[in-house]
Design a protein around this motif. Structure first.
Motif, PDB file in Angstrom:
ATOM      1  N   LEU A  50       0.892  -1.174  -0.084  1.00  0.00           N
ATOM      2  CA  LEU A  50       0.141  -0.099   0.206  1.00  0.00           C
ATOM      3  C   LEU A  50       0.968   1.265  -0.173  1.00  0.00           C
ATOM      4  O   LEU A  50       0.484   2.380  -0.590  1.00  0.00           O
ATOM      5  N   ALA A  51       2.019   1.195   0.900  1.00  0.00           N
ATOM      6  CA  ALA A  51       2.838   2.374   0.857  1.00  0.00           C
ATOM      7  C   ALA A  51       3.561   2.402  -0.514  1.00  0.00           C
ATOM      8  O   ALA A  51       3.733   3.566  -1.160  1.00  0.00           O
ATOM      9  N   ALA A  52       4.112   1.366  -1.065  1.00  0.00           N
ATOM     10  CA  ALA A  52       4.500   1.573  -2.637  1.00  0.00           C
ATOM     11  C   ALA A  52       3.705   2.022  -3.384  1.00  0.00           C
ATOM     12  O   ALA A  52       4.155   3.006  -4.611  1.00  0.00           O
ATOM     13  N   ARG A  53       2.410   1.692  -3.491  1.00  0.00           N
ATOM     14  CA  ARG A  53       1.364   2.185  -4.487  1.00  0.00           C
ATOM     15  C   ARG A  53       1.374   3.698  -4.372  1.00  0.00           C
ATOM     16  O   ARG A  53       1.361   4.545  -5.272  1.00  0.00           O
ATOM     17  N   ASP A  54       1.052   4.003  -2.825  1.00  0.00           N
ATOM     18  CA  ASP A  54       0.965   5.786  -2.679  1.00  0.00           C
ATOM     19  C   ASP A  54       2.256   6.401  -3.354  1.00  0.00           C
ATOM     20  O   ASP A  54       2.151   7.481  -3.760  1.00  0.00           O
ATOM     21  N   LEU A  55       3.463   5.841  -2.819  1.00  0.00           N
ATOM     22  CA  LEU A  55       4.663   6.388  -3.296  1.00  0.00           C
ATOM     23  C   LEU A  55       4.704   6.503  -4.714  1.00  0.00           C
ATOM     24  O   LEU A  55       5.326   7.574  -5.273  1.00  0.00           O
ATOM     25  N   SER A  56       4.401   5.603  -5.600  1.00  0.00           N
ATOM     26  CA  SER A  56       4.412   5.397  -6.996  1.00  0.00           C
ATOM     27  C   SER A  56       3.645   6.522  -7.502  1.00  0.00           C
ATOM     28  O   SER A  56       3.934   7.257  -8.381  1.00  0.00           O
ATOM     29  N   ALA A  57       2.289   6.715  -6.859  1.00  0.00           N
ATOM     30  CA  ALA A  57       1.358   7.686  -7.479  1.00  0.00           C
ATOM     31  C   ALA A  57       2.004   9.217  -7.272  1.00  0.00           C
ATOM     32  O   ALA A  57       1.930  10.010  -7.952  1.00  0.00           O
ATOM     33  N   HIS A  58       2.446   9.323  -6.017  1.00  0.00           N
ATOM     34  CA  HIS A  58       3.013  10.655  -5.662  1.00  0.00           C
ATOM     35  C   HIS A  58       4.290  11.018  -6.499  1.00  0.00           C
ATOM     36  O   HIS A  58       4.508  12.285  -7.142  1.00  0.00           O
ATOM     37  N   TYR A  59       5.082   9.921  -6.809  1.00  0.00           N
ATOM     38  CA  TYR A  59       6.526  10.349  -7.546  1.00  0.00           C
ATOM     39  C   TYR A  59       5.937  10.554  -9.190  1.00  0.00           C
ATOM     40  O   TYR A  59       6.447  11.347  -9.907  1.00  0.00           O
ATOM     41  N   PHE A  60       4.839   9.818  -9.504  1.00  0.00           N
ATOM     42  CA  PHE A  60       4.369  10.023 -11.111  1.00  0.00           C
ATOM     43  C   PHE A  60       4.131  11.347 -11.232  1.00  0.00           C
ATOM     44  O   PHE A  60       4.323  12.095 -12.405  1.00  0.00           O
ATOM     45  N   THR A  61       3.496  12.164 -10.344  1.00  0.00           N
ATOM     46  CA  THR A  61       2.975  13.492 -10.685  1.00  0.00           C
ATOM     47  C   THR A  61       4.205  14.413 -10.807  1.00  0.00           C
ATOM     48  O   THR A  61       3.979  15.394 -11.616  1.00  0.00           O
ATOM     49  N   SER A  62       5.532  14.150 -10.665  1.00  0.00           N
ATOM     50  CA  SER A  62       6.658  14.953 -11.012  1.00  0.00           C
ATOM     51  C   SER A  62       7.644  14.411 -11.882  1.00  0.00           C
ATOM     52  O   SER A  62       8.507  15.097 -12.443  1.00  0.00           O
ATOM     53  N   SER A  63       7.328  13.160 -12.473  1.00  0.00           N
ATOM     54  CA  SER A  63       8.254  12.590 -13.374  1.00  0.00           C
ATOM     55  C   SER A  63       7.627  11.974 -14.542  1.00  0.00           C
ATOM     56  O   SER A  63       8.353  11.614 -15.398  1.00  0.00           O
ATOM     57  N   ASN A  64       6.400  11.625 -14.271  1.00  0.00           N
ATOM     58  CA  ASN A  64       5.774  10.912 -15.489  1.00  0.00           C
ATOM     59  C   ASN A  64       6.247   9.553 -15.519  1.00  0.00           C
ATOM     60  O   ASN A  64       5.818   8.863 -16.815  1.00  0.00           O
ATOM     61  N   VAL A  65       6.799   8.969 -14.611  1.00  0.00           N
ATOM     62  CA  VAL A  65       7.368   7.570 -14.694  1.00  0.00           C
ATOM     63  C   VAL A  65       6.726   6.979 -13.541  1.00  0.00           C
ATOM     64  O   VAL A  65       6.752   7.350 -12.312  1.00  0.00           O
ATOM     65  N   LEU A  66       6.142   5.954 -13.830  1.00  0.00           N
ATOM     66  CA  LEU A  66       5.168   5.279 -12.805  1.00  0.00           C
ATOM     67  C   LEU A  66       5.955   4.043 -12.315  1.00  0.00           C
ATOM     68  O   LEU A  66       6.341   2.980 -13.408  1.00  0.00           O
ATOM     69  N   LEU A  67       5.992   3.864 -10.882  1.00  0.00           N
ATOM     70  CA  LEU A  67       6.344   2.316 -10.500  1.00  0.00           C
ATOM     71  C   LEU A  67       5.257   1.557 -10.361  1.00  0.00           C
ATOM     72  O   LEU A  67       4.403   1.663  -9.747  1.00  0.00           O
ATOM     73  N   LEU A  68       5.266   0.400 -11.278  1.00  0.00           N
ATOM     74  CA  LEU A  68       4.302  -0.625 -11.209  1.00  0.00           C
ATOM     75  C   LEU A  68       4.702  -1.698 -10.128  1.00  0.00           C
ATOM     76  O   LEU A  68       5.942  -2.403 -10.413  1.00  0.00           O
ATOM     77  N   TYR A  69       3.944  -1.891  -9.154  1.00  0.00           N
ATOM     78  CA  TYR A  69       4.104  -2.869  -8.042  1.00  0.00           C
ATOM     79  C   TYR A  69       3.269  -3.838  -7.846  1.00  0.00           C
ATOM     80  O   TYR A  69       1.937  -3.547  -7.846  1.00  0.00           O
ATOM     81  N   ALA A  70       3.695  -5.121  -8.080  1.00  0.00           N
ATOM     82  CA  ALA A  70       2.584  -6.331  -7.868  1.00  0.00           C
ATOM     83  C   ALA A  70       3.010  -6.805  -6.438  1.00  0.00           C
ATOM     84  O   ALA A  70       3.942  -7.091  -6.052  1.00  0.00           O
ATOM     85  N   ALA A  71       1.839  -6.818  -5.647  1.00  0.00           N
ATOM     86  CA  ALA A  71       1.727  -7.418  -4.427  1.00  0.00           C
ATOM     87  C   ALA A  71       1.655  -8.888  -4.349  1.00  0.00           C
ATOM     88  O   ALA A  71       0.758  -9.656  -4.285  1.00  0.00           O
ATOM     89  N   ILE A  72       2.894  -9.618  -4.578  1.00  0.00           N
ATOM     90  CA  ILE A  72       2.893 -11.012  -4.701  1.00  0.00           C
ATOM     91  C   ILE A  72       3.594 -11.652  -3.331  1.00  0.00           C
ATOM     92  O   ILE A  72       3.790 -13.136  -3.233  1.00  0.00           O
ATOM     93  N   GLY A  73       3.848 -10.985  -2.373  1.00  0.00           N
ATOM     94  CA  GLY A  73       4.618 -11.596  -1.312  1.00  0.00           C
ATOM     95  C   GLY A  73       6.126 -11.678  -1.257  1.00  0.00           C
ATOM     96  O   GLY A  73       6.647 -11.614  -2.239  1.00  0.00           O
ATOM     97  N   SER A  74       6.648 -11.477  -0.206  1.00  0.00           N
ATOM     98  CA  SER A  74       8.255 -11.442   0.041  1.00  0.00           C
ATOM     99  C   SER A  74       8.951 -12.542  -0.576  1.00  0.00           C
ATOM    100  O   SER A  74       9.676 -12.277  -1.317  1.00  0.00           O
ATOM    101  N   GLY A  75       8.350 -13.949  -0.567  1.00  0.00           N
ATOM    102  CA  GLY A  75       8.937 -14.963  -1.185  1.00  0.00           C
ATOM    103  C   GLY A  75       9.014 -14.890  -2.491  1.00  0.00           C
ATOM    104  O   GLY A  75      10.066 -15.040  -3.105  1.00  0.00           O
TER     105      GLY A  75
END
Length: 586
Positions: free
Chosen positions: A46-71
């Motif tokens: 959830l934090a990664a998605r929030d960070l991605s969206a905030h970063y996108f507003t200044s960079s136009n680069v989106l961090l795509l994050y799949a919540a698949i578990g640490s393993g």
């Protein structure tokens, strides 16, 4: 749009609306120029998605994050194969958060390449020297997998592995227990009288506070010694401030909290939490879970200290080489082998655990462990569970064994530690900043107390030796939250052209720019710290905070003058690519 309302929109699946709204308040046009692809830890998702969206507003680069578990985060990193990115045994990534943004051009999964993996557990010490993991053929339609072989990390092709702490991570003891009347400490639900004298008022929503649990109670619950909230007869081991081992009843810590007006703080113990039999049902992660790693690291570190003679089986159960572990099943097996039984139910991913615990009357008595971002108040979902306050070793050393007792040398009653950003920050004070780029030195869980270190307050003949024990669960500071760790991002030292033909230099620029923003190394600084805190985590310490973790990350991995900096493979390989004989990670 505030960070809190934006986070809520994303978690409710309104990613398009949230990103569009942010774009309307002064951000560049909503057109992604590229993505940074990866995933792993559901705890951090959830934090990664929030960070991605905030970063996108200044960079136009989106961090795509799949919540698949640490393993799975470790598996996609070591294999460099996006097709290995499934949750648990064969599921699609967990939602929320969203992991696709079709309106930005990202509409298919698996992703086209792997730029990073994440996990709340560290890379194994032999990760670069012989460690292997199983790979699979994943049938995404039928949700099945078939073992396809094994793979090891190819340092000759990718350079040395890098694991960077993203933030300080408190893991909450999540509980589903009723709200009690603050005037009486009780409530009646479906004929059951609940008495929780340590509970905080629900409004304003506190960090933790649904119940306050001592170290002795947590160890008793997760060893199978106590299995019912109605328990009033079981004797459990505990540790006193001077190092004396003692015993008490499970309900003895059911005392009035500090600030209570219903009773004298620190008194009134002995009343069972539930007036009639109510099983303690543990919701656990059956998949490879970094949250399980942080939690079992805590249990292994603290529980054996309460039972040095193994009278209650704590050495047999917790002091074992199989812990800490991504698999909570390893602990269940140890409890079973000792002849006890845990009441358990499983759920894959942090979101599923939160849903299984919930806060409905049907599941009263459920307990588990979760990222602080998945419990109230950090999680705005009305169905999210609450969290407990937890006794830390600072309180034990100052004779605060039960909520509301007064620490030695003071006159002010104290409550247990909260699963909050400040609690995590206090625990991290015990750690030392790494001095080399060796990935093993960045394993915060392996930072241990040196030889002849004894628990504060303990005196001869009861000195309690903690040599070699993990520092974080025993951080000797006021407010330190003992179930603390980190969420790692795994990145390669050397990147080549992506599987999707995106140039190596573009990939490295995008990744390093994001990391600089994440760690507030940009000028002007971004708002990553605010986003991290509102999700329940603590930003990494930097210069002026007592220890400069951010400065070390910059010096070793982001500064282009460093011989170990993340680099793009080219005609004259340099920095992180200097020893690579292949062409870099795809």
């Amino acid at each position: 749009m505030s960070a809190l309302s934006f986070r809520s929109a994303l978690r409710n699946g309104s990613s398009i609306l949230a990103l569009s709204t942010i774009a309307m308040i002064g951000a560049p046009a909503v057109q992604a120029t590229d993505g940074i692809f990866g995933g792993g830890s559901t705890l951090a998702s959830l934090a990664a998605r929030d960070l991605s969206a905030h970063y996108f507003t200044s960079s136009n680069v989106l961090l795509l994050y799949a919540a698949i578990g640490s393993g799975s985060g470790q598996r996609i990193f070591i294999s460099n194969d996006p097709a290995q990115g499934f949750l648990g045994y064969s599921l699609d990534p967990a939602t929320p958060p969203d992991y696709l943004f079709p309106f930005l051009g990202f509409s298919t999964y698996p992703y086209p390449r792997v730029d990073f993996g994440t996990s709340d557990a560290p890379l194994p010490a032999n990760f670069a020297t012989g460690y292997t993991t199983t790979t699979y053929i994943w049938d995404q339609f039928n949700h099945t997998r078939t073992a396809a072989g094994s793979v090891s990390y190819p340092t000759a092709s990718y350079g040395q592995p890098i694991q960077l702490p993203l933030f300080e991570t408190p893991v909450a003891i999540a509980v589903n227990l009723p709200e009690v009347d603050q005037n009486t400490g009780t409530t009646v639900v479906d004929g059951v009288t609940w008495t929780i004298k340590s509970q905080f008022p629900a409004n304003p929503a506190p960090y933790g506070g649904r119940i306050q649990l001592s170290t002795a109670q947590i160890c008793a619950i997760f060893s199978g010694l106590v299995t019912d909230w109605n328990d009033s007869t079981t004797t459990i081991p505990t540790l006193l401030s001077d190092g004396t081992n003692s015993t008490e009843g499970f309900a003895d810590a059911n005392t009035w909290r500090a600030g209570s007006t219903a009773g004298t703080p620190g008194t009134g113990g002995g009343t069972p939490y539930a007036g009639s039999s109510t099983p303690i049902t543990i919701v656990y992660r059956p998949d490879g879970s970094g949250t399980s790693f942080i939690f079992t690291n805590y249990l292994k570190t603290v529980c054996p200290l309460l039972d040095p003679s193994n009278t209650y089986g704590y050495h047999s159960i917790f002091a074992t080489s199989v812990l800490p572990n991504n698999s909570f099943t390893r602990l269940i097996n140890k409890v079973t082998a000792f002849g006890r039984t845990l009441n358990t139910t499983s759920a894959e991913g942090s979101g599923a655990v939160a849903a299984a615990i919930g806060n409905s009357t049907t599941n009263y008595g459920y307990i588990g462990y979760l990222s602080a971002g998945f419990v109230q108040p950090n999680n705005p979902a009305t169905t999210a569970p609450y969290a407990a306050n937890v006794q830390n070793d600072y309180l034990r050393a100052n004779a605060v064994y039960h909520p509301g007792q007064t620490p030695t040398g003071t006159t002010v009653p104290a409550d247990f530690a909260t699963p909050s950003p400040l609690g995590a920050e206090a625990a991290w004070t015990a750690l030392s900043v790494p001095t080399t780029a060796d990935f093993n030195e960045w394993n915060v869980y392996a930072q241990a107390w040196p030889a002849t270190t004894y628990l504060p307050g303990t005196v001869s003949p009861n000195l309690v030796d903690i040599t070699g024990r993990s520092k974080l669960p025993l951080a000797p500071y006021d407010g330190a939250y003992p179930l603390t760790g980190t969420s790692y991002i795994y990145v390669y030292s050397c990147y080549g052209a992506g599987r999707d033909s995106v140039a190596a230099a573009t990939r490295v620029t995008n990744l390093k720019d994001y990391l600089r923003w994440h760690y507030n190394l940009t000028s002007p600084a971004g708002n990553a710290d605010d986003v991290i805190i509102v999700n329940g985590f603590g930003p990494l310490p930097r210069w002026g905070w007592g220890s400069d973790w951010v400065g070390a990350i910059n010096s070793f991995y982001l500064d282009s003058a460093s011989s170990t900096a993340i680099a793009a493979y080219g005609a004259s390989p340099a920095n992180g690519c200097s020893s690579v004989t292949g062409t870099g990670a795809q």
